[in-house]
Design a protein around this motif. Sequence first.
Motif, PDB file in Angstrom:
ATOM      1  N   ASN A 185       0.815  -1.211   0.000  1.00 58.88           N
ATOM      2  CA  ASN A 185       0.000   0.000   0.000  1.00 58.88           C
ATOM      3  C   ASN A 185       0.852   1.266   0.000  1.00 58.88           C
ATOM      4  O   ASN A 185       0.414   2.316  -0.488  1.00 58.88           O
ATOM      5  N   LEU A 186       2.047   1.168   0.545  1.00 58.82           N
ATOM      6  CA  LEU A 186       2.937   2.331   0.591  1.00 58.82           C
ATOM      7  C   LEU A 186       3.720   2.526  -0.694  1.00 58.82           C
ATOM      8  O   LEU A 186       4.162   3.645  -0.994  1.00 58.82           O
TER       9      LEU A 186
ATOM     10  N   PRO B 114       2.560   5.349  -3.477  1.00 57.21           N
ATOM     11  CA  PRO B 114       2.755   6.725  -3.012  1.00 57.21           C
ATOM     12  C   PRO B 114       4.226   7.102  -2.842  1.00 57.21           C
ATOM     13  O   PRO B 114       4.609   8.255  -3.111  1.00 57.21           O
ATOM     14  N   VAL B 115       5.058   6.168  -2.429  1.00 55.90           N
ATOM     15  CA  VAL B 115       6.485   6.468  -2.261  1.00 55.90           C
ATOM     16  C   VAL B 115       7.150   6.650  -3.624  1.00 55.90           C
ATOM     17  O   VAL B 115       7.984   7.539  -3.805  1.00 55.90           O
TER      18      VAL B 115
ATOM     19  N   THR C  54       6.250  10.059  -4.725  1.00 58.84           N
ATOM     20  CA  THR C  54       7.009  11.058  -3.970  1.00 58.84           C
ATOM     21  C   THR C  54       8.437  11.168  -4.491  1.00 58.84           C
ATOM     22  O   THR C  54       8.974  12.273  -4.653  1.00 58.84           O
TER      23      THR C  54
ATOM     24  N   LYS D 128       5.600  14.917   2.247  1.00 57.12           N
ATOM     25  CA  LYS D 128       4.774  13.856   1.680  1.00 57.12           C
ATOM     26  C   LYS D 128       4.738  12.619   2.577  1.00 57.12           C
ATOM     27  O   LYS D 128       3.672  12.018   2.784  1.00 57.12           O
ATOM     28  N   LEU D 129       5.893  12.216   3.111  1.00 57.48           N
ATOM     29  CA  LEU D 129       5.924  11.034   3.974  1.00 57.48           C
ATOM     30  C   LEU D 129       5.206  11.291   5.295  1.00 57.48           C
ATOM     31  O   LEU D 129       4.557  10.394   5.837  1.00 57.48           O
TER      32      LEU D 129
ATOM     33  N   LEU E 196       1.609  10.930   4.569  1.00 53.53           N
ATOM     34  CA  LEU E 196       1.276   9.534   4.265  1.00 53.53           C
ATOM     35  C   LEU E 196       1.262   8.669   5.516  1.00 53.53           C
ATOM     36  O   LEU E 196       0.338   7.859   5.719  1.00 53.53           O
ATOM     37  N   THR E 197       2.277   8.825   6.354  1.00 52.40           N
ATOM     38  CA  THR E 197       2.424   8.000   7.559  1.00 52.40           C
ATOM     39  C   THR E 197       2.857   8.886   8.726  1.00 52.40           C
ATOM     40  O   THR E 197       4.034   8.893   9.108  1.00 52.40           O
TER      41      THR E 197
END
Length: 274
Positions: free
Chosen positions: A5-6, A9-10, A13, A55-56, A59-60
Amino acid sequence: MFLSNLLEPVKTTAREAGAILWEMYQSGNFTEQQKQDSSPVTTADLAANSHIIAKLTALTPHIPIISEETHLVPLSQRSDWARYWLIDPMDGTQEFVARSGDFAVSIALVEHGWPALGVIYWPKEDVTYYATRSNGAFKQHKNLINRMQVHQHQSDQPLRIAVSRRQPLQPIIERLHPAQVIEYMPLGSCSLKSCLVAEGKADCYLRLGPTGEWDTGAVQVIVEEAGGRILDSQFASLSYNQRETLANPDFMVMGQAAVPWQQLIKATSSDRIL
């Protein structure tokens, strides 16, 4: 599922940060200064760093971040982190300044002391290298995705070794068995040379000289998932977040496991980081 899932998006980024670097690279609209360790840093490094961290964090928000370009918290505060982001907003700042184009964005997620997700983006070639633990390693150019595997080296072939454009070759030569036929492959950026091994274009990369854990975090999982290994100059495993400093020892990125690496490369003990 957490890692998968990550991943997208990573990757996004990393590409966005790469676009920031590439725009500043092409325009020449950046300034350079020296850090305390005498290594260069530019306003492009810092711009990419700010973007990645923002961004990170979105995201988390619960996962801490270690970056080459931010203040490192003491080991006493981070030693029990179950997972954290490990980033180098621009690996290859010297290449950026020298105008070679061989620089990359590096983002890793470290879980329980070992990299579990890695993304490397090379803006000049619009290439993304990535991997998650137990799911293989991949190279993506635009929309074309290929699984990576280290080269199946044959004993009668030259050993292809990735080397730096900026560092003398003689220390590398002194580490190698004199009877081995070598083909040297110059390229900038520590992470890009490691990815050459992962995709099978080089058999080995010997890194002599200062690096940090952010230089190996993302490529550690990429190289391993492609069938290779990254070990220190004594053929021992690297470690992550175990010391006050995040300096790496000299290390070796090795491809096919069947190659007799300990016969071809001389182990050393003088560069071990304690």
